[in-house]
Design an enzyme around this catalytic site. Structure first.
Site, PDB file in Angstrom:
ATOM      1  N   GLY A  82     -18.445   3.354  -2.932  1.00  0.00           N
ATOM      2  CA  GLY A  82     -19.647   3.844  -2.543  1.00  0.00           C
ATOM      3  C   GLY A  82     -20.800   3.818  -3.397  1.00  0.00           C
ATOM      4  N   GLY A 123     -17.594   7.754  -2.738  1.00  0.00           N
ATOM      5  CA  GLY A 123     -16.903   7.899  -3.852  1.00  0.00           C
ATOM      6  C   GLY A 123     -16.904   6.515  -4.916  1.00  0.00           C
ATOM      7  CG  ASN A 124     -14.051   3.408  -7.559  1.00  0.00           C
ATOM      8  OD1 ASN A 124     -14.629   2.372  -7.012  1.00  0.00           O
ATOM      9  ND2 ASN A 124     -13.561   3.482  -8.538  1.00  0.00           N
ATOM     10  N   GLY A 168     -19.794   7.098   2.642  1.00  0.00           N
ATOM     11  CA  GLY A 168     -18.670   7.105   1.832  1.00  0.00           C
ATOM     12  C   GLY A 168     -19.240   7.040   0.242  1.00  0.00           C
ATOM     13  CE  LYS A 184      -4.602   1.158   0.360  1.00  0.00           C
ATOM     14  NZ  LYS A 184      -5.360   0.197  -0.184  1.00  0.00           N
TER      15      LYS A 184
HETATM   16  P1  NAD Z   1     -12.731   7.509  -2.855  1.00  0.00           P
HETATM   17  O1  NAD Z   1     -11.752   8.659  -2.554  1.00  0.00           O
HETATM   18  O2  NAD Z   1     -13.383   7.364  -4.221  1.00  0.00           O
HETATM   19  O3  NAD Z   1     -13.935   7.955  -2.006  1.00  0.00           O
HETATM   20  C1  NAD Z   1     -14.137   8.014  -0.753  1.00  0.00           C
HETATM   21  C2  NAD Z   1     -15.416   8.620  -0.185  1.00  0.00           C
HETATM   22  O4  NAD Z   1     -15.426   8.615   1.311  1.00  0.00           O
HETATM   23  C3  NAD Z   1     -15.795  10.111  -0.468  1.00  0.00           C
HETATM   24  O5  NAD Z   1     -17.000  10.170  -0.801  1.00  0.00           O
HETATM   25  C4  NAD Z   1     -15.430  10.995   0.560  1.00  0.00           C
HETATM   26  O6  NAD Z   1     -16.260  12.270   0.607  1.00  0.00           O
HETATM   27  C5  NAD Z   1     -15.740   9.805   1.718  1.00  0.00           C
HETATM   28  N1  NAD Z   1     -15.330  10.177   3.019  1.00  0.00           N
HETATM   29  C6  NAD Z   1     -14.057  10.514   3.361  1.00  0.00           C
HETATM   30  N2  NAD Z   1     -14.101  10.853   4.902  1.00  0.00           N
HETATM   31  C7  NAD Z   1     -15.444  10.583   5.172  1.00  0.00           C
HETATM   32  C8  NAD Z   1     -15.753  10.476   6.508  1.00  0.00           C
HETATM   33  N3  NAD Z   1     -15.165  10.962   7.580  1.00  0.00           N
HETATM   34  N4  NAD Z   1     -17.143  10.268   6.393  1.00  0.00           N
HETATM   35  C9  NAD Z   1     -18.106   9.804   5.419  1.00  0.00           C
HETATM   36  N5  NAD Z   1     -17.386   9.814   4.036  1.00  0.00           N
HETATM   37  C10 NAD Z   1     -16.281  10.287   4.017  1.00  0.00           C
HETATM   38  O7  NAD Z   1     -12.133   6.322  -2.387  1.00  0.00           O
HETATM   39  P2  NAD Z   1     -12.670   4.699  -2.635  1.00  0.00           P
HETATM   40  O8  NAD Z   1     -11.652   4.182  -3.638  1.00  0.00           O
HETATM   41  O9  NAD Z   1     -14.324   4.866  -2.914  1.00  0.00           O
HETATM   42  O10 NAD Z   1     -12.386   4.032  -1.320  1.00  0.00           O
HETATM   43  C11 NAD Z   1     -13.245   4.028  -0.245  1.00  0.00           C
HETATM   44  C12 NAD Z   1     -12.666   2.877   0.698  1.00  0.00           C
HETATM   45  O11 NAD Z   1     -12.756   1.592  -0.104  1.00  0.00           O
HETATM   46  C13 NAD Z   1     -11.275   2.896   1.313  1.00  0.00           C
HETATM   47  O12 NAD Z   1     -11.234   2.445   2.604  1.00  0.00           O
HETATM   48  C14 NAD Z   1     -10.311   2.024   0.446  1.00  0.00           C
HETATM   49  O13 NAD Z   1      -9.400   1.627   0.878  1.00  0.00           O
HETATM   50  C15 NAD Z   1     -11.741   0.998   0.114  1.00  0.00           C
HETATM   51  N6  NAD Z   1     -11.218   0.200  -1.078  1.00  0.00           N
HETATM   52  C16 NAD Z   1     -11.041   0.862  -2.301  1.00  0.00           C
HETATM   53  C17 NAD Z   1     -10.914  -0.132  -3.330  1.00  0.00           C
HETATM   54  C18 NAD Z   1     -11.000   0.564  -4.896  1.00  0.00           C
HETATM   55  O14 NAD Z   1     -10.898  -0.089  -5.827  1.00  0.00           O
HETATM   56  N7  NAD Z   1     -11.038   2.033  -4.934  1.00  0.00           N
HETATM   57  C19 NAD Z   1     -10.346  -1.396  -3.174  1.00  0.00           C
HETATM   58  C20 NAD Z   1     -10.677  -1.895  -1.861  1.00  0.00           C
HETATM   59  C21 NAD Z   1     -10.820  -1.071  -0.888  1.00  0.00           C
END
Ligand code: NAD
Length: 436
Positions: A226, A223-224, A221, A101
């Site tokens: 959620g 983002g991608n 959450g 990571k």
């Molecule tokens: P992202 O940056 O696309 O989205 C993150 C979201 O979380 C945003 O909407 C942001 O506003 C929100 N957020 C941040 N702080 C917050 C809080 N305190 N309360 C509520 N919402 C909050 O990131 P992502 O890629 O969607 O990743 C989200 C989670 O999923 C992370 O823990 C990441 O490690 C995990 N994850 C992501 C992937 C991937 O393929 N992108 C794979 C496995 C795990």
């Protein structure tokens, strides 16, 4: 307790369940390599120096693999825990990767696109000796995306033109996953983590004799991950009643009518609060008509729903708020959202946790498909990718549920134990120990 200590505590518990070899336990209790780099950037004539990290936890089963996160709270401790979880996740979903990571402690929203590109290229340059298609393969995570992956791949290509190792075009693409489609990305990669989460949830519910159709869901959450899981769950007939981002969220007990409209509204405004959409009109004034309520990210966790999905950051379900969680199932799409004290409280209250290393493993599964297609110069259709993902996930869910039932343990302990068993098998066969 710091995040990596939390991770180690769970490692020790699962290691005891399967009597993991003590030498392997020692190996997995530490990192193979930690890298900290300094990244000075000139912004408006002023120099700001950012810290960048890459933790390579373990590569017994294949090249190090794991996301790149851009966030103010990125730290070495956080990266160590996340890299460890990647080792377990890759093993659990049975892709030939290890765990890594990385990230930069920066708020990317404060940088222009040009500055973000410069910072990304500088970071890639600093890492160019330790990453590569057979060494360590980054991917997107919080606040990073296909465009950032494309800059990383391009910078790696520039750097490797001067190195002694000569890569083919496919290998140069395979240095990162989560790239744009036209630059060697895979179909379905961007939605893979959310789609995979939907497959994990539907298979688990099926095994538990519960229905996804009509189940109420709250997602922290947006983002991608959620967004993608909320779209897929809504398509399967689940009722998404609440969503939040870092600034706040919305609660609509009758169900959010259109996830796509809420996403469009969030994109236009920059935040989700107030996105009460009736048709294509999204306005706070629709709130009354929809019986909606504004909520904070913390309030969202305590809503009366069937399924709670933390999909933002770690350590949000704690010893303080676990007693107030009303969901029947917690699907951990974020990495490390639940602290160990909360695990115990939820377990005692009969709330099932589908652990992160299982719930969000769709991301690394499709990353492997992308890497494989790049190296072998193949292009799979979206249907093919989704079919392979679903098959792999359902098999893994069954494996974890069967192990949990057989040993009368939680799904988290079972997922850890299944992953550790797989790592141990490879470790023994690679070191010839199986013959002893
Ligand atoms: P992202 O940056 O696309 O989205 C993150 C979201 O979380 C945003 O909407 C942001 O506003 C929100 N957020 C941040 N702080 C917050 C809080 N305190 N309360 C509520 N919402 C909050 O990131 P992502 O890629 O969607 O990743 C989200 C989670 O999923 C992370 O823990 C990441 O490690 C995990 N994850 C992501 C992937 C991937 O393929 N992108 C794979 C496995 C795990």
């Amino acid at each position: 307790m710091d995040l990596f200590s939390t991770a180690k505590q769970r490692l020790n518990k699962a290691a005891a369940i399967i009597s993991l070899d003590p030498l392997l336990l020692s190996i997995l209790s530490e990192q193979d390599r930690v890298i900290e780099v300094s990244l000075p950037l000139k912004i408006n004539g002023k120099i700001s120096t950012y810290k960048g990290y890459r933790v390579q936890h373990n590569n017994i089963r294949g090249p190090y693999k794991g996301g790149i996160r851009y966030h103010e709270i990125v730290s070495m401790d956080e990266m160590k825990a996340m890299a460890f979880w990647m080792t377990l996740k890759s093993a659990l979903i049975d892709v030939p990767f290890g765990g890594a990571k990385g990230g930069i402690a920066v708020d990317p929203k404060k940088l222009s696109e040009h500055e973000l590109e410069e910072l990304t290229r500088l970071f890639t340059d600093r890492l160019s000796d330790v990453i590569g298609p057979y060494k360590d393969i980054p991917a997107p995570d919080v606040n990073t995306n296909p465009k950032i992956m494309a800059w990383m791949a391009d910078e790696f290509k520039l750097q490797s033109s001067e190195s002694k190792v000569k890569y083919s075009d496919g290998e140069l693409q395979a240095v990162v996953t989560g790239k744009p489609l036209e630059l060697g990305g895979s179909e379905a990669r961007e939605e893979a983590t959310g789609l995979g989460g939907m497959f994990v949830l539907s298979q688990t519910l099926k095994r538990l004799g519960l229905a996804l159709k009509g189940a109420t869901v709250a997602i922290q959450g947006f983002g991608n991950v959620g967004l993608s899981i909320s779209r897929h769950l809504a398509q399967e007939g689940a009722k998404i009643v609440a969503a939040s981002d870092s600034k706040g969220g919305i609660y609509v007990p009758a169900g959010i009518p259109s996830i796509s409209e809420v996403w469009r509204c969030k994109r236009e405004k920059g935040f989700l609060a107030g996105c009460y959409c009736v048709g294509s009109v999204c306005d706070l004034r629709n709130r009354g008509q929809m019986n909606g309520k504004n909520i904070s990210p913390d309030e969202l966790l305590k809503l009366p729903v069937d399924i709670l999905i933390p999909a933002a950051l770690e350590n949000v379900i704690t010893g303080e708020n676990a007693a107030q969680i009303k969901a029947k199932i917690v699907l951990e799409m974020a990495n490390g959202p639940t602290v160990p004290a909360a695990d115990e409280i939820l377990e005692e209250r009969g709330i099932k946790i589908i652990p992160d290393i299982l719930a969000n493993s769709g991301g690394v599964a499709v990353s492997y498909f992308e890497w494989y297609q790049n190296i072998n110069r193949q292009k799979w259709s979206k249907d093919e990718v989704i079919h392979k993902l679903r098959e792999r996930i359902e098999k893994t869910v069954d494996e974890v549920l069967n192990f949990a039932l057989e040993h009368k343990i939680s799904l988290r302990d079972a997922a850890y134990a299944c992953a550790l068993q797989r790592i141990q098998e490879d470790w023994k066969s690679k070191s010839g120990l199986s013959k002893n």
